[in-house]
Design a protein around this motif. Structure first.
Motif, PDB file in Angstrom:
ATOM      1  N   SER A  73       0.830  -1.205   0.000  1.00 25.95           N
ATOM      2  CA  SER A  73       0.000   0.000   0.000  1.00 25.95           C
ATOM      3  C   SER A  73       0.867   1.258   0.000  1.00 25.95           C
ATOM      4  CB  SER A  73      -0.913   0.012   1.228  1.00 25.95           C
ATOM      5  OG  SER A  73      -1.470   1.287   1.433  1.00 25.95           O
ATOM      6  N   ALA A  74       0.628   2.133  -0.981  1.00 23.24           N
ATOM      7  CA  ALA A  74       1.376   3.389  -1.052  1.00 23.24           C
ATOM      8  C   ALA A  74       1.102   4.261   0.174  1.00 23.24           C
ATOM      9  CB  ALA A  74       1.014   4.148  -2.320  1.00 23.24           C
ATOM     10  N   LYS A  75      -0.144   4.228   0.654  1.00 23.99           N
ATOM     11  CA  LYS A  75      -0.508   5.016   1.828  1.00 23.99           C
ATOM     12  C   LYS A  75       0.251   4.537   3.067  1.00 23.99           C
ATOM     13  CE  LYS A  75      -4.531   6.603   4.451  1.00 23.99           C
ATOM     14  NZ  LYS A  75      -6.030   6.528   4.583  1.00 23.99           N
ATOM     15  N   ALA A  80       4.773   5.291   6.914  1.00 24.78           N
ATOM     16  CA  ALA A  80       5.999   4.775   7.532  1.00 24.78           C
ATOM     17  C   ALA A  80       7.159   5.734   7.332  1.00 24.78           C
ATOM     18  CB  ALA A  80       6.333   3.407   6.934  1.00 24.78           C
ATOM     19  N   LEU A  81       7.291   6.281   6.126  1.00 21.23           N
ATOM     20  CA  LEU A  81       8.356   7.256   5.851  1.00 21.23           C
ATOM     21  C   LEU A  81       8.197   8.496   6.729  1.00 21.23           C
ATOM     22  CD1 LEU A  81       8.377   7.025   1.938  1.00 21.23           C
ATOM     23  CD2 LEU A  81      10.187   6.212   3.468  1.00 21.23           C
ATOM     24  N   ASP A  82       6.955   8.971   6.845  1.00 20.67           N
ATOM     25  CA  ASP A  82       6.699  10.153   7.681  1.00 20.67           C
ATOM     26  C   ASP A  82       6.993   9.873   9.151  1.00 20.67           C
ATOM     27  OD1 ASP A  82       5.958  11.737   5.542  1.00 20.67           O
ATOM     28  OD2 ASP A  82       3.818  11.275   5.718  1.00 20.67           O
ATOM     29  N   GLY A  83       6.652   8.653   9.611  1.00 18.16           N
ATOM     30  CA  GLY A  83       6.939   8.294  11.000  1.00 18.16           C
ATOM     31  C   GLY A  83       8.435   8.279  11.284  1.00 18.16           C
ATOM     32  N   LEU A  84       9.201   7.717  10.369  1.00 20.42           N
ATOM     33  CA  LEU A  84      10.659   7.696  10.528  1.00 20.42           C
ATOM     34  C   LEU A  84      11.239   9.111  10.470  1.00 20.42           C
ATOM     35  CD1 LEU A  84      11.549   4.596   8.319  1.00 20.42           C
ATOM     36  CD2 LEU A  84      11.789   4.774  10.800  1.00 20.42           C
ATOM     37  N   ILE A 108      14.574   3.571   1.110  1.00 21.69           N
ATOM     38  CA  ILE A 108      14.545   4.896   0.486  1.00 21.69           C
ATOM     39  C   ILE A 108      14.740   4.763  -1.031  1.00 21.69           C
ATOM     40  CG2 ILE A 108      15.760   7.105   0.291  1.00 21.69           C
ATOM     41  CD1 ILE A 108      16.424   6.824   3.298  1.00 21.69           C
ATOM     42  N   GLU A 109      15.704   3.933  -1.425  1.00 24.58           N
ATOM     43  CA  GLU A 109      15.986   3.723  -2.848  1.00 24.58           C
ATOM     44  C   GLU A 109      14.749   3.180  -3.571  1.00 24.58           C
ATOM     45  OE1 GLU A 109      19.180   1.278  -5.679  1.00 24.58           O
ATOM     46  OE2 GLU A 109      19.117   0.920  -3.512  1.00 24.58           O
ATOM     47  N   ARG A 110      14.080   2.214  -2.953  1.00 23.19           N
ATOM     48  CA  ARG A 110      12.905   1.599  -3.560  1.00 23.19           C
ATOM     49  C   ARG A 110      11.769   2.618  -3.698  1.00 23.19           C
ATOM     50  NH1 ARG A 110      12.386  -1.801  -0.036  1.00 23.19           N
ATOM     51  NH2 ARG A 110      13.778  -3.410  -0.867  1.00 23.19           N
ATOM     52  N   CYS A 111      11.558   3.425  -2.666  1.00 24.96           N
ATOM     53  CA  CYS A 111      10.480   4.419  -2.698  1.00 24.96           C
ATOM     54  C   CYS A 111      10.767   5.526  -3.713  1.00 24.96           C
ATOM     55  CB  CYS A 111      10.268   5.025  -1.313  1.00 24.96           C
ATOM     56  SG  CYS A 111       9.590   3.864  -0.094  1.00 24.96           S
ATOM     57  N   LEU A 112      12.039   5.887  -3.874  1.00 23.98           N
ATOM     58  CA  LEU A 112      12.403   6.902  -4.862  1.00 23.98           C
ATOM     59  C   LEU A 112      12.178   6.384  -6.284  1.00 23.98           C
ATOM     60  CD1 LEU A 112      15.719   8.340  -3.366  1.00 23.98           C
ATOM     61  CD2 LEU A 112      13.589   9.610  -3.701  1.00 23.98           C
ATOM     62  N   LYS A 113      12.489   5.111  -6.502  1.00 23.37           N
ATOM     63  CA  LYS A 113      12.387   4.543  -7.846  1.00 23.37           C
ATOM     64  C   LYS A 113      10.956   4.196  -8.241  1.00 23.37           C
ATOM     65  CE  LYS A 113      16.995   2.457  -8.376  1.00 23.37           C
ATOM     66  NZ  LYS A 113      17.729   1.165  -8.477  1.00 23.37           N
ATOM     67  N   GLU A 119       5.338  10.297  -1.928  1.00 22.29           N
ATOM     68  CA  GLU A 119       6.180   9.232  -1.393  1.00 22.29           C
ATOM     69  C   GLU A 119       7.649   9.493  -1.723  1.00 22.29           C
ATOM     70  OE1 GLU A 119       6.878   4.400  -1.949  1.00 22.29           O
ATOM     71  OE2 GLU A 119       4.960   5.295  -2.522  1.00 22.29           O
ATOM     72  N   GLN A 120       7.926   9.947  -2.941  1.00 23.04           N
ATOM     73  CA  GLN A 120       9.294  10.275  -3.328  1.00 23.04           C
ATOM     74  C   GLN A 120       9.818  11.460  -2.520  1.00 23.04           C
ATOM     75  OE1 GLN A 120       8.248  10.571  -7.611  1.00 23.04           O
ATOM     76  NE2 GLN A 120      10.018   9.244  -7.971  1.00 23.04           N
ATOM     77  N   ARG A 121       8.936  12.428  -2.308  1.00 22.19           N
ATOM     78  CA  ARG A 121       9.326  13.598  -1.508  1.00 22.19           C
ATOM     79  C   ARG A 121       9.710  13.172  -0.087  1.00 22.19           C
ATOM     80  NH1 ARG A 121       7.944  19.253  -1.026  1.00 22.19           N
ATOM     81  NH2 ARG A 121       6.733  19.186  -2.947  1.00 22.19           N
ATOM     82  N   ALA A 122       8.897  12.318   0.517  1.00 28.89           N
ATOM     83  CA  ALA A 122       9.172  11.851   1.876  1.00 28.89           C
ATOM     84  C   ALA A 122      10.457  11.030   1.919  1.00 28.89           C
ATOM     85  CB  ALA A 122       8.002  11.027   2.397  1.00 28.89           C
TER      86      ALA A 122
END
Length: 428
Positions: A73-75, A80-84, A108-113, A119-122
């Motif tokens: 889930s993208a949400k 999770a990124l925001d929590g970290l 981070i690499e996976r979310c950027l790609k 999500e990429q911004r986070a």
């Protein structure tokens, strides 16, 4: 403000853990760092057992966030990124993060790609906070080595999500400041930023290129990151940059975007400061014309511009004009805990603003506890504060509420009396 490289540099010591939030980071910061507390203070907060339980709960929550960064889930990934991000902005987590550095970097690499805009911004922001936590050394260098090619691809890709490009433009600058060990690589990264912000130059005839607000923000972020990296350039690099860019940067002052005008003005002030540090007799050929432009912006009365933009612009350009004309800087004192730091130069201001953009209200906490940031600002090792001093500094939220309520009532009463007197005078 020299920046020393430490091959095993640390972001600080592992912090005490409570349910994290970025509230009151500057007020109650001492209670969050284990190096600033002792057994007595721990006992006062409920004993070592409860402290251990809180720490386990906190680490369990962080592990859950790390696991969720690969969720379908993208949400969920976004949360999770925001929590970290929140945890890293408001705590020192060096030991916990160091043990999981590769896992977090992979996420981070996976979310950027594979991720989209937000999500990429986070993910880009999290990369910066990861480097800030790890400090200047081999660990953060490995993070940057993995992520830099992805950052540069996104930055150069005109079809990529504009929000992702904006975030990468900012994150790549700070990650490079923290983790890049080769000054030639720093220069190569600066060229990536140059390829962006130079597109916003006003034309020779004085007209400005048509740029939408989102793209203008991208160019502004690129310019600010470029300016940040100016602070660690060698003297020979700075001489080349001054010769090539200082005559052209004033063309950005014609931009329709107030943020671009301000970023350009502050960058020009920074370049003048760096130039005069190298040569006290530094002279600029178009000095009079530049001062006229800066003065016009410092007294701008254009009716088609918003009042808030004009007010913000005039304040900044008064300072920029003083910097160019007199070499002056309006210093500012930052207080954190029992210490204080003076922002007394454009170099220090650009560096402080860059870190604050990522850690936000946790900046005062990081100034106290983060060994790397303290090294950047030449504050020395973190100062240990005994429990008695810590208690004296710590004010509960309830006490603050009572104090603010009392102050509000007093002000209201005083103003009411003043209004009554004015009414009486008017009646007579």
């Amino acid at each position: 403000m020299p920046r020393t490289k430490k091959k095993n540099g640390r972001g600080g010591q592992h912090g005490n853990v409570q349910p994290f939030s970025d509230e009151d980071a500057s007020i109650e910061t001492l209670s969050h760092c284990s190096s600033f507390s002792d057994v007595t203070s721990v006992a006062d907060e409920g004993g070592e057992a409860s402290e251990d339980t809180a720490q386990e709960d906190f680490q369990y929550k962080l592990k859950g966030f790390i696991d969720s960064t690969v969720d379908k889930s993208a949400k969920t990934r976004q949360g999770a990124l925001d929590g970290l991000k929140t945890a890293m902005a408001t705590r020192i987590l060096y030991e916990f993060i160091s043990e999981r550095r590769m896992t977090i970097t992979d996420s981070i690499e996976r979310c950027l790609k594979k991720g989209k805009g937000e999500e990429q911004r986070a993910a880009a922001s999290l990369a910066c906070l990861l480097c800030i936590q790890l400090g200047s050394g081999i660990e953060s260098e490995e993070v940057l080595k993995t992520l830099k090619p992805i950052f540069k691809n996104i930055l150069a890709d005109g079809s990529a999500n504009i929000q992702a490009r904006q975030a990468v433009a900012t994150s790549l600058g700070l990650c490079t400041l923290v983790a890049e060990d080769d000054i030639l690589d720093v220069h190569a990264t600066m060229e990536c930023f140059e390829n962006l912000f130079t597109r916003a130059y006003a034309r020779v005839d004085g007209t400005c290129p048509s740029i939408n607000p989102q793209t203008s923000q991208l160019y502004t972020n690129a310019l600010l990151s470029w300016a940040l990296l100016l602070t660690i350039c060698t003297a020979s690099q700075l001489k080349d940059i001054l010769r090539k860019y200082l005559p052209k940067l004033p063309r950005l002052l014609e931009s329709e975007d107030v943020n671009m005008r301000i970023a350009a003005g502050e960058t020009i002030a920074l370049l003048f400061e760096l130039a005069r540090d190298m040569d006290t007799d530094f002279e600029f050929d178009d000095w009079d014309e530049l001062c006229d432009k800066l003065n016009a912006l410092a007294t701008d009365c254009n009716k088609h511009r918003a009042k808030t933009d004009k007010r913000k612009q005039r304040s900044v350009f008064r300072d920029v004009l003083k910097a160019v004309e007199e070499g002056d800087f309006q210093s500012e004192t930052i207080r954190f805990g029992t210490e204080r730091m003076t922002i007394d130069s454009w170099v220090r201001k650009r560096t402080y603003d860059a870190f604050r953009e990522f850690v936000g209200s946790g900046m005062n906490y990081h100034l106290q506890a983060n060994e790397f940031i303290r090294d950047v600002f030449e504050l020395g090792p973190p100062i240990l504060v005994d429990s008695a001093t810590m208690k004296a500094m710590k004010i509960s939220r309830f006490e603050r509420h009572l104090h603010n309520s009392a102050a509000f009532k007093a002000r209201t009463k005083a103003r009411s009396k003043f209004r009554d007197k004015r009414v009486d005078v008017g009646e007579f």
